[in-house]
Design an enzyme around this catalytic site. Structure first.
Site, mmCIF file in Angstrom:
data_model
loop_
_atom_site.group_PDB
_atom_site.id
_atom_site.type_symbol
_atom_site.label_atom_id
_atom_site.label_comp_id
_atom_site.label_asym_id
_atom_site.label_seq_id
_atom_site.Cartn_x
_atom_site.Cartn_y
_atom_site.Cartn_z
ATOM 1 N N GLU A 64 0.818 -1.212 0.000
ATOM 2 C CA GLU A 64 0.000 0.000 0.000
ATOM 3 C C GLU A 64 0.853 1.264 0.000
ATOM 4 O O GLU A 64 0.541 2.235 -0.684
ATOM 5 C CB GLU A 64 -0.961 0.010 1.193
ATOM 6 C CG GLU A 64 -2.053 -1.060 1.124
ATOM 7 C CD GLU A 64 -2.963 -0.908 -0.091
ATOM 8 O OE1 GLU A 64 -3.015 0.173 -0.703
ATOM 9 O OE2 GLU A 64 -3.631 -1.899 -0.438
ATOM 10 N N CYS A 83 -13.417 1.684 -14.773
ATOM 11 C CA CYS A 83 -14.015 3.009 -14.555
ATOM 12 C C CYS A 83 -12.895 4.032 -14.368
ATOM 13 O O CYS A 83 -12.806 4.705 -13.345
ATOM 14 C CB CYS A 83 -14.934 2.959 -13.337
ATOM 15 S SG CYS A 83 -16.016 4.400 -13.194
ATOM 16 N N CYS A 119 -17.114 1.642 -20.357
ATOM 17 C CA CYS A 119 -18.457 1.300 -19.877
ATOM 18 C C CYS A 119 -19.003 0.028 -20.524
ATOM 19 O O CYS A 119 -19.785 -0.695 -19.914
ATOM 20 C CB CYS A 119 -19.413 2.462 -20.121
ATOM 21 S SG CYS A 119 -18.911 3.981 -19.280
ATOM 22 N N CYS A 171 -18.146 -2.781 -18.408
ATOM 23 C CA CYS A 171 -18.387 -2.603 -16.974
ATOM 24 C C CYS A 171 -19.505 -3.507 -16.468
ATOM 25 O O CYS A 171 -20.606 -3.510 -17.028
ATOM 26 C CB CYS A 171 -18.744 -1.150 -16.684
ATOM 27 S SG CYS A 171 -19.055 -0.857 -14.936
ATOM 28 N N CYS A 195 -25.498 2.261 -13.245
ATOM 29 C CA CYS A 195 -24.677 3.467 -13.094
ATOM 30 C C CYS A 195 -25.444 4.739 -13.468
ATOM 31 O O CYS A 195 -25.826 4.933 -14.614
ATOM 32 C CB CYS A 195 -23.421 3.346 -13.962
ATOM 33 S SG CYS A 195 -22.303 4.752 -13.814
#
Length: 333
Positions: A75, A231, A238, A241, A247
């Site tokens: 991270e 995204c 899209c 997606c 959405c």
DNA sequence: ATCCAGGTCA
DNA sequence: TGACCCGGAT
């Protein structure tokens, strides 16, 4: 995944003489966005889970293959850095320093060298400070509360939340720019603006987060992954997606896509950041047995010696380099 | 050649 | 709010 798990019961718990259905309709009218979000989230979670299982990138710290410390390292390396660039650095790093105590005992020069071209080398210094704190204060065992994690050097809100979720499986909203972008598009139908996360964005993230801890982990990682690979900011895919049908942003015709919404970016060419990078890279890549860079070679790195000297001074203040008496430079011992 | 993504800290 | 790095996309 029932309604209660997503907080519907809280909305219904408002005292009222009307029946549940009337109350639900009234709640929709009052808090349109939130109520719609709460209703849609379980369907979206289900689709995202299936999508994750088929499409998640096989990053080496995923799927339970890394210790909590390894997750934290991934991270920190991923702050401001694409995952694909992080992978080889993370593997070499974890092989050399598998736990906090190992990293705590390394030399600063070694740490900066291994950080390589990941960028923002102060992160490497803070990660080592973090390792020293974990090694000494927590007996090499990463603490398991958000408050303890966020108090460690280099660990802010995002990283503390990510470790709580991904390493410890706790229910906590993880908020990075990918997640902000996805949630804002899907549930609010608009782009997330630059700068710090707004109160509305934080409320939304907490509202749609599944109640069940393991479902919340899946939610965090799948929403983040969707933001990273589908995204995306500029040209969202899209057609690929899994939640295109849910959405609000797509339904509204992608309003404002491409408008300026990220924080204003600083130029890179000619900045102190570039000069600092050049100096540090020269020290990292010194040939063979050479441990310091003579002043004469330092001066050849950048024409503007006023800027060069101020960058050298700032690198010294940051603890990233040492200035020797003869003006030559080296990485800290 | 220029634009752009991305958390933490002071 | 601005400083901090680098490489991929265009």
């Amino acid at each position: 995944m029932n309604d209660t798990a997503y907080g519907i019961s809280r909305l219904r718990a408002v005292p009222s003489a009307r029946n549940d259905e009337e109350e639900r309709v009234a709640a929709c009218a009052r808090t349109d966005g939130e109520s719609r979000a709460v209703a849609a989230a379980p369907r979206i979670a289900k689709r995202l889970t299936a999508w994750w299982e088929a499409n998640a990138r096989d990053l080496p710290w995923r799927f339970g293959r890394a210790t909590p410390w390894g997750v934290l390292v991934s991270e920190v390396m991923s702050q401001q850095t694409q995952m694909s660039r992080v992978v080889p650095y993370w593997q070499a790093w974890m092989e050399l320093w598998p736990d906090a105590t190992a990293l705590a005992g390394a030399s600063t020069a070694e740490v900066i060298t291994m950080w390589g071209r990941l960028g923002y080398p102060r992160r490497a210094l803070r990660l080592q400070e973090c390792a020293q704190a974990v090694s000494e204060r927590y007996a090499d065992e990463l603490p398991r509360t958000y408050e303890q994690l966020v108090a460690l050097p280099g660990i802010g809100d995002y990283t503390a939340s990510a470790v709580m979720s991904f390493a410890f499986g706790r229910r906590i909203a993880v908020i990075d720019t990918n997640i902000r972008r996805v949630l804002s598009r899907v549930f609010l139908g608009k782009e997330s603006m630059g700068g710090a996360a707004s109160a509305t964005e934080r409320e939304l993230a907490n509202t749609v987060l599944p109640q069940d801890p393991s479902a919340s982990v899946m939610w965090n990682q799948s929403v983040m992954e969707l933001g990273a690979v589908v995204c995306v900011a500029k040209k969202p895919l899209c057609e690929r997606c899994p939640i295109a049908g849910e959405c609000l942003f797509l339904e509204s015709g992608l309003p404002g896509l491409g408008e300026k919404r990220t924080r204003p970016r600083q130029r890179f060419q000619g900045t102190d950041r570039q000069v600092r990078g050049i100096v540090l890279n020269a020290l990292r890549t010194l040939p063979g047995a050479q441990t310091s860079l003579p002043r004469e070679q330092v001066e050849s790195l950048w024409k503007d010696h006023v800027q060069l000297d101020s960058c050298i001074a700032s690198l010294d203040e940051d603890g990233l380099i040492e200035i020797l008496a003869d003006g030559s430079l080296r990485l800290p011992r």
